[in-house]
Design a protein around this motif. Structure first.
Motif, PDB file in Angstrom:
ATOM      1  N   THR A  98      -2.000 -35.876 -34.315  1.00  0.00           N
ATOM      2  CA  THR A  98      -2.636 -34.888 -33.841  1.00  0.00           C
ATOM      3  C   THR A  98      -1.777 -34.083 -32.955  1.00  0.00           C
ATOM      4  N   LEU A  99      -0.927 -34.588 -32.063  1.00  0.00           N
ATOM      5  CA  LEU A  99      -0.045 -33.993 -31.286  1.00  0.00           C
ATOM      6  C   LEU A  99       1.219 -33.257 -32.165  1.00  0.00           C
ATOM      7  N   MET A 100       1.359 -33.914 -32.974  1.00  0.00           N
ATOM      8  CA  MET A 100       2.569 -33.333 -33.830  1.00  0.00           C
ATOM      9  C   MET A 100       2.072 -32.124 -34.561  1.00  0.00           C
ATOM     10  N   LEU A 101       0.888 -32.186 -34.972  1.00  0.00           N
ATOM     11  CA  LEU A 101       0.222 -30.775 -35.519  1.00  0.00           C
ATOM     12  C   LEU A 101       0.298 -29.685 -34.770  1.00  0.00           C
ATOM     13  N   HIS A 102       0.088 -30.001 -33.452  1.00  0.00           N
ATOM     14  CA  HIS A 102      -0.180 -29.001 -32.394  1.00  0.00           C
ATOM     15  C   HIS A 102       1.199 -28.459 -32.143  1.00  0.00           C
ATOM     16  N   LEU A 103       2.136 -29.243 -32.270  1.00  0.00           N
ATOM     17  CA  LEU A 103       3.541 -28.950 -31.930  1.00  0.00           C
ATOM     18  C   LEU A 103       4.126 -28.078 -32.930  1.00  0.00           C
ATOM     19  N   VAL A 104       3.707 -28.247 -34.220  1.00  0.00           N
ATOM     20  CA  VAL A 104       4.104 -27.542 -35.388  1.00  0.00           C
ATOM     21  C   VAL A 104       3.728 -26.075 -35.156  1.00  0.00           C
ATOM     22  N   VAL A 105       2.449 -25.963 -34.668  1.00  0.00           N
ATOM     23  CA  VAL A 105       1.802 -24.638 -34.467  1.00  0.00           C
ATOM     24  C   VAL A 105       2.653 -23.992 -33.350  1.00  0.00           C
ATOM     25  N   ASP A 106       2.894 -24.577 -32.453  1.00  0.00           N
ATOM     26  CA  ASP A 106       3.529 -24.041 -31.175  1.00  0.00           C
ATOM     27  C   ASP A 106       5.097 -23.698 -31.514  1.00  0.00           C
ATOM     28  N   GLN A 135      13.851 -34.043 -23.921  1.00  0.00           N
ATOM     29  CA  GLN A 135      13.084 -34.805 -24.574  1.00  0.00           C
ATOM     30  C   GLN A 135      11.530 -34.851 -23.853  1.00  0.00           C
ATOM     31  N   ILE A 136      10.583 -34.541 -24.841  1.00  0.00           N
ATOM     32  CA  ILE A 136       9.161 -34.423 -24.053  1.00  0.00           C
ATOM     33  C   ILE A 136       8.297 -35.407 -24.767  1.00  0.00           C
ATOM     34  N   PHE A 137       7.345 -35.989 -23.911  1.00  0.00           N
ATOM     35  CA  PHE A 137       6.114 -36.809 -24.602  1.00  0.00           C
ATOM     36  C   PHE A 137       6.873 -38.078 -25.082  1.00  0.00           C
ATOM     37  N   HIS A 138       7.872 -38.753 -24.077  1.00  0.00           N
ATOM     38  CA  HIS A 138       8.470 -40.028 -24.432  1.00  0.00           C
ATOM     39  C   HIS A 138       9.324 -39.885 -25.711  1.00  0.00           C
ATOM     40  N   GLY A 139       9.921 -38.821 -25.823  1.00  0.00           N
ATOM     41  CA  GLY A 139      10.786 -38.508 -27.105  1.00  0.00           C
ATOM     42  C   GLY A 139      10.273 -38.145 -28.404  1.00  0.00           C
ATOM     43  N   PHE A 140       8.988 -37.792 -28.315  1.00  0.00           N
ATOM     44  CA  PHE A 140       8.373 -37.426 -29.494  1.00  0.00           C
ATOM     45  C   PHE A 140       8.699 -36.345 -29.950  1.00  0.00           C
ATOM     46  N   TYR A 141       9.293 -35.193 -29.420  1.00  0.00           N
ATOM     47  CA  TYR A 141       9.942 -33.966 -29.727  1.00  0.00           C
ATOM     48  C   TYR A 141      10.670 -33.439 -28.509  1.00  0.00           C
ATOM     49  N   GLN A 142      11.801 -32.464 -28.847  1.00  0.00           N
ATOM     50  CA  GLN A 142      12.672 -31.973 -27.983  1.00  0.00           C
ATOM     51  C   GLN A 142      12.245 -30.395 -27.637  1.00  0.00           C
ATOM     52  N   LEU A 172       1.084 -24.514 -20.147  1.00  0.00           N
ATOM     53  CA  LEU A 172       0.323 -25.508 -19.496  1.00  0.00           C
ATOM     54  C   LEU A 172       0.551 -27.180 -20.148  1.00  0.00           C
ATOM     55  N   ARG A 173       0.607 -27.058 -21.434  1.00  0.00           N
ATOM     56  CA  ARG A 173       0.499 -28.359 -22.084  1.00  0.00           C
ATOM     57  C   ARG A 173       2.034 -28.970 -21.903  1.00  0.00           C
ATOM     58  N   ASN A 174       2.625 -28.165 -22.012  1.00  0.00           N
ATOM     59  CA  ASN A 174       4.362 -28.877 -21.535  1.00  0.00           C
ATOM     60  C   ASN A 174       4.469 -29.254 -20.414  1.00  0.00           C
TER      61      ASN A 174
END
Length: 311
Positions: free
Chosen positions: A44-52, A102-109, A163-165
Motif C-alpha cells: 500500500t505504501l509503495m503504491l502511494h510512493l509511486v503516485v508521489d 533513506q525513509i521508512f527504514h530504507g523502503f525508499y530514498q 506531511l507524510r514524509n
C-alpha cells in the motif's frame, strides 16, 4: 512508465514472497499472518510512493520547460546509505546541499537538503534535514490538503517536504542526548533588513494522518532573545488548509486571512507557510509571520527567508 515499473517490481519480488507466506499459513505457521499483514502495508505504501514520485517528476518537467531533465543538484555519497543528515556529516560530507536519505527504514530514498553549518543547541551536532524553505516567493504555498500531504517545490529551492514524509522522518533514527524520542526541531528566519532569529525545540513529534498530523510534543525551547516559544501555541493542534480546516476553534475570518497550510489553532501565533512578503513590507498575520517579531527588530520588517529543519 513509473506504474509499469512498480508493477514489475511487485510481480518479481513481492508476489513470490506472498505465495511463500500463503504456503506457510497452509502449514499452520502463525507468524505468517503477521508477516503477510506487514507485506500488505508495504505494498500500500509503495503504491502511494509511486503516485508521489510521478507527481514530483511532472512538477520537475514543468519547472524545466519540459526538457525531461531534473535539475536538482544532488551531492553523491559513493553509494553510502544514510538515515539523516547528521550521519552524512559524520561521514565527512560537510557541504550543505541535497543528499539522498533513506525513509521508512530504507523502503525508499528521497532527496533532502542538508544544512551542515548550524550546530544544534541541544545536541551540539551538525546536519539538519530541511523540511521547508521560503526564499523568493517562486512557489505558491496557498495550496490544498492533498498538496501539503504529498509535498511540493524542490529541495534545493522553495519547498514543503510533505506531511507524510515529515511523519516518516520522525520514525527514523534520532540524534542528541535526550533519549530515543529526541528529534530536534528548528526554525531559522531572516527579514528584509537582514535581521536574523531562530527557535529550536529539543523534541518534535506528531500524531498520524488519522489525527491530522497534530503536534504532540515540542520539548525544551531555546531561541533568539525576545522571540519566545510561539510555536508552543501550535502544540496539540492539527494541521489545516483552506479546504481541510481541522480546528473548530479557528473561525471563518482566520481561515480567510491566514492562508497556507499550518498548525493553526485559533488565529495562530505563527504561520511560516503564509503568503510571501515583498521587500519593504511590514509583517502582518495575513502573510508569513511570527508574532512579536517587533521585539527582535523594532521595524517589524517582513521575512525574506524561512527554513524549518529536523535533526
Amino acid at each position: 512508465m513509473i506504474r509499469n515499473t512498480a508493477t514489475f517490481l511487485v510481480i518479481i519480488f513481492i508476489v513470490p514472497f506472498a505465495i511463500c507466506q500463503w504456503k506457510n499459513a497452509a502449514l499452520g505457521d502463525d507468524s505468517s499472518h503477521i508477516t503477510f499483514t506487514a507485506l500488505k502495508d508495504q505494498i500500500t505504501l509503495m503504491l502511494h510512493l509511486v503516485v508521489d514520485l510521478e507527481k514530483v517528476i511532472i512538477e520537475s518537467k514543468e519547472r524545466n520547460n519540459a526538457t525531461n531533465q531534473l535539475e536538482i543538484s544532488i551531492i553523491h555519497s559513493n553509494g553510502d546509505v544514510f538515515n539523516d543528515c547528521n550521519e552524512i556529516f559524520n561521514k565527512g560530507y560537510t557541504q550543505s546541499g541535497v543528499y539522498m536519505i533513506q525513509i521508512f527504514h530504507g523502503f525508499y530514498q528521497m532527496p533532502i537538503f542538508c544544512d551542515m553549518q548550524l550546530p544544534g543547541v541541544f545536541s551540539g551536532k551538525r546536519g539538519w534535514m530541511t523540511i521547508q524553505t521560503r526564499m523568493n516567493g517562486e512557489v505558491n504555498f496557498d495550496r490544498s490538503w492533498n498538496d501539503y500531504l504529498h509535498g511540493f517545490g524542490f529541495p534545493d529551492r522553495e519547498h514543503w517536504i510533505g506531511l507524510r514524509n515529515i511523519l516518516r522522518i520522525t520514525k527514523q533514527k534520532r540524534v542528541g542526548k535526550f533519549g530515543i524520542r529526541n528529534l530536534a526541531f528548528r526554525i531559522d528566519v531572516e527579514d528584509w533588513d537582514g535581521v536574523t532569529g531562530f527557535m529550536e525545540h529539543s523534541d518534535f513529534s506528531m500524531l498520524s494522518e488519522e489525527f491530522d498530523f497534530e503536534i504532540s510534543d515540542l520539548g525544551q525551547f531555546s531561541g533568539t532573545r525576545g522571540l519566545g516559544s510561539h510555536l508552543g501555541f501550535n502544540a496539540h493542534k492539527p494541521f489545516s488548509t483552506y479546504d481541510h480546516n481541522n480546528d473548530r476553534r479557528r473561525n471563518e475570518a482566520c481561515v480567510k486571512s491566514q492562508r497556507g497550510g499550518w498548525w493553526y489553532g485559533f488565529c495562530s501565533h505563527t504561520n511560516l507557510n503564509g503568503v510571501y512578503s515583498a521587500r519593504r513590507e511590514k509583517m502582518t498575520e495575513e502573510k508569513i509571520f511570527i508574532r512579536n517579531w517587533g521585539n527582535v527588530n523594532p521595524r517589524n520588517t517582513a521575512f525574506r527567508y524561512v527554513s524549518i529543519k529536523l535533526q
